[in-house]
Design a protein around this motif. Structure first.
Motif, mmCIF file in Angstrom:
data_model
loop_
_atom_site.group_PDB
_atom_site.id
_atom_site.type_symbol
_atom_site.label_atom_id
_atom_site.label_comp_id
_atom_site.label_asym_id
_atom_site.label_seq_id
_atom_site.Cartn_x
_atom_site.Cartn_y
_atom_site.Cartn_z
ATOM 1 N N LEU A 34 -5.242 1.739 -8.333
ATOM 2 C CA LEU A 34 -6.390 2.628 -8.145
ATOM 3 C C LEU A 34 -7.662 1.878 -7.778
ATOM 4 O O LEU A 34 -8.664 2.499 -7.420
ATOM 5 N N GLY B 70 -6.722 -1.559 -5.165
ATOM 6 C CA GLY B 70 -7.084 -0.330 -4.477
ATOM 7 C C GLY B 70 -6.116 0.043 -3.376
ATOM 8 O O GLY B 70 -6.509 0.568 -2.336
ATOM 9 N N TRP B 71 -4.831 -0.197 -3.616
ATOM 10 C CA TRP B 71 -3.838 0.021 -2.562
ATOM 11 C C TRP B 71 -3.088 1.346 -2.695
ATOM 12 O O TRP B 71 -2.156 1.613 -1.952
ATOM 13 N N ALA B 72 -3.511 2.206 -3.627
ATOM 14 C CA ALA B 72 -2.903 3.539 -3.766
ATOM 15 C C ALA B 72 -3.998 4.578 -3.956
ATOM 16 O O ALA B 72 -5.045 4.293 -4.549
ATOM 17 N N SER B 73 -3.751 5.776 -3.473
ATOM 18 C CA SER B 73 -4.734 6.852 -3.625
ATOM 19 C C SER B 73 -4.635 7.522 -4.989
ATOM 20 O O SER B 73 -5.635 8.037 -5.503
ATOM 21 N N SER B 74 -3.436 7.543 -5.576
ATOM 22 C CA SER B 74 -3.256 8.153 -6.891
ATOM 23 C C SER B 74 -2.160 7.411 -7.641
ATOM 24 O O SER B 74 -1.311 6.736 -7.031
ATOM 25 N N THR C 110 3.790 11.529 3.261
ATOM 26 C CA THR C 110 3.120 10.867 2.147
ATOM 27 C C THR C 110 3.862 9.575 1.807
ATOM 28 O O THR C 110 5.078 9.586 1.602
ATOM 29 N N PRO D 25 0.814 -1.217 0.000
ATOM 30 C CA PRO D 25 0.000 0.000 0.000
ATOM 31 C C PRO D 25 0.848 1.268 0.000
ATOM 32 O O PRO D 25 1.951 1.309 0.543
ATOM 33 N N CYS D 26 0.315 2.309 -0.617
ATOM 34 C CA CYS D 26 0.964 3.617 -0.620
ATOM 35 C C CYS D 26 -0.099 4.680 -0.854
ATOM 36 O O CYS D 26 -1.244 4.380 -1.210
ATOM 37 N N ASP D 27 0.290 5.924 -0.646
ATOM 38 C CA ASP D 27 -0.600 7.031 -0.973
ATOM 39 C C ASP D 27 -0.473 7.415 -2.441
ATOM 40 O O ASP D 27 -1.454 7.780 -3.090
ATOM 41 N N ARG D 28 0.747 7.313 -2.943
ATOM 42 C CA ARG D 28 1.015 7.814 -4.291
ATOM 43 C C ARG D 28 1.938 6.846 -5.022
ATOM 44 O O ARG D 28 3.039 6.553 -4.555
#
Length: 291
Positions: free
Chosen positions: A143, A155-159, A215, A119-122
């Motif tokens: 995404l 779905g493990w990243a926000s962007s 982040t 997982p990550c944010d970006r």
């Protein structure tokens, strides 16, 4: 060599003879081919590859390793085909580019370990040359717009964004696919014919310098080795998680011939040769010995 983890074995691969449904240019000397291969389409995860040969042709004798670019469903939603993107360059890919719809090819896979879904944010995909090919699936999985393989989280990243470089605009392939998938796209060309006249590692370094503290950033990279090395060094300096998809030439794809070895750093600090086809092609950047 140290013992391989069972997930890396090629025992679960399948070999199929599938018909070509589509084989068209998508850029300068760059083609996208669609092959009927439902078993492969249902099993592949981002970053894995297949080996391909033209059925009944023995010249060249060995297959060619190509990353899976996309998987295609039929009208009922069942996965039916795999798409590969390749550069017409040598004997095999020139012959492949000349194949007509209906020609049968032999494909075996899925092969390799695939990208981690940590997982990550970006998520930032830094690619050059033909290195964009494994990234469409990865970004979609990150995404959460699609899932791949069996019991693999999405779905493990926000962007997700892609920094994509080539020598000139005509060599860029898949840009509309990446934009359509919801990725932020930055283009770089050596001659400035489109996008920024800069190198991918330089754009990445600037991008990382603007990210807010806290982040969680992940970088994945594929392309020319010197570019990937510079991307890895940039990420190391910034303390950013980075994975590399190696493009080492392969002959068998299943770990028998040892033609695709790379120097990988071990836990004791020493290095050992690892087979890119079964212990890769994805490696954590800090494990690679570039010299």
């Amino acid at each position: 060599m140290s013992k391989l983890h069972a997930d890396y074995y090629a025992d679960s691969m399948v070999q199929i003879d599938g018909a070509i449904e589509w084989n068209e240019p998508v850029g300068e000397e760059t083609y996208r081919i669609r092959i009927v291969a439902p078993t492969l389409a249902a099993a592949v995860v981002p970053g894995q590859f297949v080996m391909i040969r033209i059925k009944g042709i023995n010249a060249p004798l060995i297959g060619r390793a190509l990353a899976v670019y996309d998987v295609i469903a039929d009208e009922s939603g069942s996965l039916r085909c795999i798409d590969l993107v390749y550069l017409r360059k040598g004997v095999m890919t020139t012959a492949l580019a000349n194949c007509q719809v209906g020609t049968e090819v032999t494909v075996w896979g899925p092969l390799g370990n695939g990208f981690s879904n940590r997982p990550c944010d970006r998520l930032i995909m830094a690619v050059g040359g033909i290195g964009q090919t494994p990234m469409l699936l990865l970004g979609q999985e990150a995404l959460g717009t699609r899932t791949f393989g069996v019991d693999r989280a999405s779905g493990w990243a926000s962007s997700a964004e892609i920094i994509y470089g080539a020598r000139r605009a005509s060599l860029l392939a898949g840009v509309d696919d990446f934009r359509g998938a919801g990725f932020d796209v930055t283009l770089c060309t050596d001659d400035g014919s489109v996008g920024e006249k800069r190198l991918v590692p330089d754009v990445l370094a600037e991008r990382l310098s603007t990210i807010e503290a806290g982040t969680r950033v992940r970088v994945v990279t594929c392309g020319p080795e010197i570019m990937m090395q510079k991307v890895a060094q940039t990420c190391e300096a910034a303390g950013v998680d980075c994975q590399v998809s190696m493009e080492t030439p392969m002959a068998c794809g299943i770990g028998i011939c040892f033609s695709c070895v790379a120097k990988i750093r071990q836990d004791d600090g020493e290095w050992d040769y690892k087979r890119t086809c079964v212990e890769g092609p994805i490696f954590d950047a800090e494990k690679l010995c570039w010299d």
